[in-house]
Design an enzyme around this catalytic site. Structure first.
Site, mmCIF file in Angstrom:
data_model
loop_
_atom_site.group_PDB
_atom_site.id
_atom_site.type_symbol
_atom_site.label_atom_id
_atom_site.label_comp_id
_atom_site.label_asym_id
_atom_site.label_seq_id
_atom_site.Cartn_x
_atom_site.Cartn_y
_atom_site.Cartn_z
ATOM 1 N N ASP A 27 0.820 -1.206 0.000
ATOM 2 C CA ASP A 27 0.000 0.000 0.000
ATOM 3 C C ASP A 27 0.856 1.259 0.000
ATOM 4 O O ASP A 27 0.532 2.241 -0.678
ATOM 5 C CB ASP A 27 -0.917 0.012 1.234
ATOM 6 C CG ASP A 27 -1.954 -1.092 1.181
ATOM 7 O OD1 ASP A 27 -1.931 -1.887 0.227
ATOM 8 O OD2 ASP A 27 -2.781 -1.163 2.115
ATOM 9 N N SER B 155 1.353 -7.368 9.550
ATOM 10 C CA SER B 155 0.042 -7.561 8.942
ATOM 11 C C SER B 155 -0.281 -8.986 8.526
ATOM 12 O O SER B 155 -1.321 -9.223 7.910
ATOM 13 C CB SER B 155 -0.089 -6.656 7.705
ATOM 14 O OG SER B 155 0.929 -6.957 6.762
ATOM 15 N N TYR C 37 -10.736 -4.155 3.560
ATOM 16 C CA TYR C 37 -10.840 -5.598 3.390
ATOM 17 C C TYR C 37 -9.639 -6.050 2.563
ATOM 18 O O TYR C 37 -8.789 -5.236 2.191
ATOM 19 C CB TYR C 37 -12.174 -5.949 2.727
ATOM 20 C CG TYR C 37 -13.323 -5.906 3.713
ATOM 21 C CD1 TYR C 37 -14.016 -7.042 4.080
ATOM 22 C CD2 TYR C 37 -13.681 -4.698 4.319
ATOM 23 C CE1 TYR C 37 -15.049 -6.995 5.003
ATOM 24 C CE2 TYR C 37 -14.708 -4.644 5.246
ATOM 25 C CZ TYR C 37 -15.388 -5.800 5.589
ATOM 26 O OH TYR C 37 -16.395 -5.755 6.530
ATOM 27 N N GLY D 51 2.923 -9.849 -0.975
ATOM 28 C CA GLY D 51 3.832 -10.930 -0.629
ATOM 29 C C GLY D 51 3.250 -12.281 -0.997
ATOM 30 O O GLY D 51 2.034 -12.481 -0.954
ATOM 31 N N PRO E 238 -6.716 -20.925 12.445
ATOM 32 C CA PRO E 238 -7.251 -21.404 13.734
ATOM 33 C C PRO E 238 -8.706 -20.985 13.938
ATOM 34 O O PRO E 238 -9.527 -21.758 14.398
ATOM 35 C CB PRO E 238 -6.332 -20.724 14.758
ATOM 36 C CG PRO E 238 -5.059 -20.462 14.016
ATOM 37 C CD PRO E 238 -5.475 -20.155 12.614
#
Length: 322
Positions: free
Chosen positions: A14, A83, A176, A184, A278
């Site tokens: 970003d 992040s 979102y 990445g 998880p």
């Protein structure tokens, strides 16, 4: 008069797109980078001679105050954080230091050194966790279900509190999932487009994924940073959801990416439970009525266009540098 902007997280997806956007608009840009950072500077290498790099760290209050005081920016965009959600489970304290407390330090630096600056805080749909309504609006309750979401919720409410208590111009963009060729490869969207391109070129023969039925609200990072900028051009600060307003499953993404390359995804994709989250969020999709109505913003790229863009870019990059 030339506007000045300070961007944290400049070396990220970003940050690099935002820097390009602001340069097009004639801004003078300062990019905050940790002196000992081992971050990949490749995303901003083409901008080095147009941006002033300044040294600072979200863990260090005094360095942030020095930067804000010296630069005196008109606008500050905080895009820096840890992040990656799975990593936040392995390093919850570090995630909190950067993603939560780092915002407190930055807000305090603005209050003390440049209280008239406009501040953008990158919030996240992860603050909703497993929401009780879908789509989510700016009024949906926060119920984060991972350390990253918890840290983002703290940062969001601190920004709101500084806006109310100190009258700072602080905005939160609840973004979102947003993607680009600069994303990445540890993130599922880029993992899929990259691996599909590798399979097409004979550089890989299998793609392992988790829950193929998981659904996400995906948009293009270039569209997202445009919304960030628009938020700081308003007369009054407010918080907005930045999203596409629709969801697609991982299965749809895989099928679309492999179709772009003339491949049958079922010949190459396998499910590995190790890649399940998880606590898998359920039906995270943003309502973009408010940002469309008040700012006139909407995504310029469709889901199909975004997938095609990223597959094409990965294919070209791998072909040039196998």
């Amino acid at each position: 008069m030339t506007k000045k902007a300070l961007i944290t997280g400049l070396t990220g997806q970003d940050g690099s797109y935002l820097a390009e956007l602001l340069l097009e608009k004639g801004y003078q840009i300062y990019g905050l980078v940790r002196r000992s950072s081992t971050s990949n500077l490749e995303r901003i290498s083409h901008l080095f001679n147009q941006i002033q790099i300044v040294s600072g760290d979200l863990l260090d209050q005094s360095s942030l105050m020095d930067v804000v005081n010296d630069c005196q920016p008109d606008e500050i965009y905080n895009l820096a954080s840890q992040s990656y959600v799975p990593l936040s489970w392995k390093q919850p304290a570090l995630t909190a230091e950067y993603t939560a407390l780092g915002v407190s330090r930055l807000l305090e630096s603005i209050r003390r050194c440049k209280p008239d600056a406009k501040f953008y805080q990158a919030s996240s749909s992860e603050v909703f966790g497993q929401p009780d309504e879908s789509p989510q609006t700016e009024r949906t309750a926060f119920r984060p279900r991972n350390p990253y979401g918890v840290a983002k919720a703290y940062a969001h409410w601190m920004t709101v509190n500084y806006r109310q208590q100190y009258k700072l111009f602080g905005c939160c963009g609840i973004t979102y999932t947003h993607e680009s060729p600069r994303r990445g490869t540890e993130f599922v969207f880029r993992k899929i487009t990259r691996t599909a391109a590798m399979i097409k070129l004979g550089l890989a023969n299998e793609l392992k994924l988790g829950n193929l039925d998981a659904r996400r609200d995906w948009c293009y990072a270039k569209d997202a940073v445009c919304a960030m900028w628009m938020m700081l051009q308003q007369e009054k600060p407010d918080d907005y959801i930045i999203a596409s307003g629709e969801t697609h499953s991982v299965r749809e993404l895989v099928e679309c990416a492999f179709n772009c390359l003339g491949l049958d995804w079922q010949d190459y994709v396998s499910v590995d439970p190790a890649f399940y989250r998880p606590d898998e969020p359920v039906q995270l999709v943003g309502c973009i009525y408010k940002i469309k109505a008040q700012l006139g913003w909407k995504p310029q790229y469709s889901f199909q266009q975004l997938v095609e863009l990223m597959v094409d870019r990965d294919l070209k990059e791998l072909s040039d540098n196998p």
